[in-house]
Design a protein around this motif. Structure first.
Motif, PDB file in Angstrom:
ATOM      1  N   PRO A 165       0.817  -1.226   0.000  1.00 21.82           N
ATOM      2  CA  PRO A 165       0.000   0.000   0.000  1.00 21.82           C
ATOM      3  C   PRO A 165       0.846   1.269   0.000  1.00 21.82           C
ATOM      4  CG  PRO A 165      -0.513  -1.394   1.915  1.00 21.82           C
ATOM      5  CD  PRO A 165       0.484  -2.109   1.104  1.00 21.82           C
ATOM      6  N   TRP A 166       2.050   1.207   0.605  1.00 18.65           N
ATOM      7  CA  TRP A 166       2.937   2.383   0.579  1.00 18.65           C
ATOM      8  C   TRP A 166       3.451   2.633  -0.843  1.00 18.65           C
ATOM      9  CZ3 TRP A 166       2.724   5.680   4.401  1.00 18.65           C
ATOM     10  CH2 TRP A 166       2.331   5.215   5.662  1.00 18.65           C
ATOM     11  N   ALA A 167       3.673   1.510  -1.557  1.00 20.37           N
ATOM     12  CA  ALA A 167       4.083   1.644  -2.961  1.00 20.37           C
ATOM     13  C   ALA A 167       2.938   2.287  -3.759  1.00 20.37           C
ATOM     14  CB  ALA A 167       4.428   0.276  -3.533  1.00 20.37           C
ATOM     15  N   ALA A 168       1.694   1.930  -3.385  1.00 20.66           N
ATOM     16  CA  ALA A 168       0.529   2.511  -4.061  1.00 20.66           C
ATOM     17  C   ALA A 168       0.466   4.031  -3.828  1.00 20.66           C
ATOM     18  CB  ALA A 168      -0.743   1.834  -3.576  1.00 20.66           C
ATOM     19  N   VAL A 169       0.889   4.462  -2.624  1.00 17.87           N
ATOM     20  CA  VAL A 169       0.920   5.911  -2.323  1.00 17.87           C
ATOM     21  C   VAL A 169       1.865   6.613  -3.299  1.00 17.87           C
ATOM     22  CG1 VAL A 169       1.535   7.668  -0.597  1.00 17.87           C
ATOM     23  CG2 VAL A 169       0.367   5.575   0.127  1.00 17.87           C
ATOM     24  N   VAL A 170       3.042   5.994  -3.504  1.00 17.71           N
ATOM     25  CA  VAL A 170       4.045   6.586  -4.404  1.00 17.71           C
ATOM     26  C   VAL A 170       3.501   6.621  -5.838  1.00 17.71           C
ATOM     27  CG1 VAL A 170       6.395   6.332  -5.314  1.00 17.71           C
ATOM     28  CG2 VAL A 170       5.935   5.825  -2.911  1.00 17.71           C
ATOM     29  N   VAL A 171       2.835   5.511  -6.225  1.00 14.47           N
ATOM     30  CA  VAL A 171       2.256   5.441  -7.580  1.00 14.47           C
ATOM     31  C   VAL A 171       1.240   6.574  -7.766  1.00 14.47           C
ATOM     32  CG1 VAL A 171       0.724   4.073  -9.063  1.00 14.47           C
ATOM     33  CG2 VAL A 171       2.647   2.972  -7.930  1.00 14.47           C
ATOM     34  N   CYS A 172       0.363   6.745  -6.784  1.00 11.79           N
ATOM     35  CA  CYS A 172      -0.656   7.802  -6.878  1.00 11.79           C
ATOM     36  C   CYS A 172      -0.013   9.183  -6.923  1.00 11.79           C
ATOM     37  CB  CYS A 172      -1.616   7.719  -5.684  1.00 11.79           C
ATOM     38  SG  CYS A 172      -2.733   6.339  -5.828  1.00 11.79           S
ATOM     39  N   TRP A 173       1.024   9.348  -6.127  1.00  7.69           N
ATOM     40  CA  TRP A 173       1.719  10.636  -6.059  1.00  7.69           C
ATOM     41  C   TRP A 173       2.195  11.083  -7.446  1.00  7.69           C
ATOM     42  CZ3 TRP A 173       3.926  12.665  -1.117  1.00  7.69           C
ATOM     43  CH2 TRP A 173       4.612  13.858  -1.299  1.00  7.69           C
ATOM     44  N   TYR A 174       2.822  10.099  -8.167  1.00  7.62           N
ATOM     45  CA  TYR A 174       3.422  10.462  -9.452  1.00  7.62           C
ATOM     46  C   TYR A 174       2.484  10.299 -10.648  1.00  7.62           C
ATOM     47  CZ  TYR A 174       7.826  10.988  -7.030  1.00  7.62           C
ATOM     48  OH  TYR A 174       8.800  11.429  -6.186  1.00  7.62           O
TER      49      TYR A 174
END
Lengths: 79, 202
Positions: free
Chosen positions: B69-78
């Motif tokens: 889910p933290w990786a998903a945060v980064v994906v959403c960010w960019y």
């Protein structure tokens, strides 16, 4: 795990062997997990006063026969 | 006259009997659930997870799932707002949820219930162990939050004191944070678990 300062020595393993009681039987009688008996015997867990008194009551001995702040003398030693 | 005075009493008795029956059924259901959990806790642990190294590998696997889910945060960010971001976020969160569903049972088994079982099924040593794990997890979460806030404050594009970020970031961040807060005590309990003693009956 208790520190050296807080370490409480016990004779649960000796009493258990003497009475032919298994860890699981003792655990069932005391209402604890059988591994807790193992951790108590290995000195990795110091029991609450309530559990200590119940262990002593189970073996029908005074609590100081089971638990001590100083190491118990080895069997056969003169001191 | 007699009937009118008796009726409320009988209604009260019926209601009380219904309440009693419902309490009895709830107690039976809880007892059945407890028996299932107890049986799970005492089940033989798979040999690959029986040792401390094995348990820590399991924790590593769980930590990897928690990172999704933290990786998903980064994906959403960019990448948000975009279809790529949406599907990647769904895939990552779904993989984490499914993985945790599969791993929760072995975690409960290797910790003998310290992770996952209700308090009423644990003894004083296990409850102490659980409280210690929760205290450490609380500290770890605090450190994580401080690190995240530093990271965000340095990474957010700040143009004239107005930060612009996709709103999906905040939603996924909340999910990731919730998952971390919920899972960390379990992982810490499994990591700290000492090696079990050999059975003396063998």
């Amino acid at each position: 795990m208790p520190t050296d300062k807080e370490h409480v020595h016990n004779r649960i393993a000796v009493l258990r062997a003497e009475r032919g009681v298994s860890r699981r039987d003792l655990a069932t009688a005391l209402g604890v997990h059988y591994q807790t008996i193992g951790y108590l015997e290995r000195g990795e867990y110091s029991p609450s006063l309530h559990l200590a008194l119940r262990i002593a009551a189970y073996f029908e001995v005074p609590v100081e026969v089971v638990f001590s702040l100083t190491p118990f003398p080895r069997l056969g030693s003169t001191t | 006259m007699k009937g009118t005075t008796m009726e409320p009493t009988s209604r009260k008795q019926k209601a009380e009997a219904l309440r009693e029956e419902s309490r009895r059924r709830a107690a039976e259901r809880q007892q059945r659930r407890d028996e299932i959990i107890r049986a799970t806790i005492d089940q033989e642990v798979a040999p690959r997870w029986a040792s401390r190294a094995g348990r820590r590998r399991l924790v590593g696997l769980a930590a990897g799932l928690l990172a999704l889910p933290w990786a998903a945060v980064v994906v959403c960010w960019y990448l948000a707002p975009s279809d790529t971001a949406m599907w990647a976020t769904f895939a990552l969160c779904l993989a984490a949820a499914l993985g945790f569903t599969l791993i929760a049972n072995p975690l409960m088994k290797v910790t003998r219930g310290v992770a996952g079982a209700p308090d009423r099924l644990l003894d004083e040593r296990q409850i102490t162990e659980r409280l210690r794990a929760q205290a450490l997890a609380h500290r770890a979460t605090l450190a994580l939050l401080v690190a995240a806030s530093i990271l965000v404050s340095t990474a957010v594009p700040d143009e004239g004191n107005v930060a612009t970020l996709p709103s999906a970031v905040f939603a996924v961040f909340a999910i990731a944070l919730l998952a971390t807060v919920a899972a960390l005590p379990m992982l810490i309990a499994a990591w700290r678990m000492p090696d079990p003693l050999p059975d003396d009956e063998d």
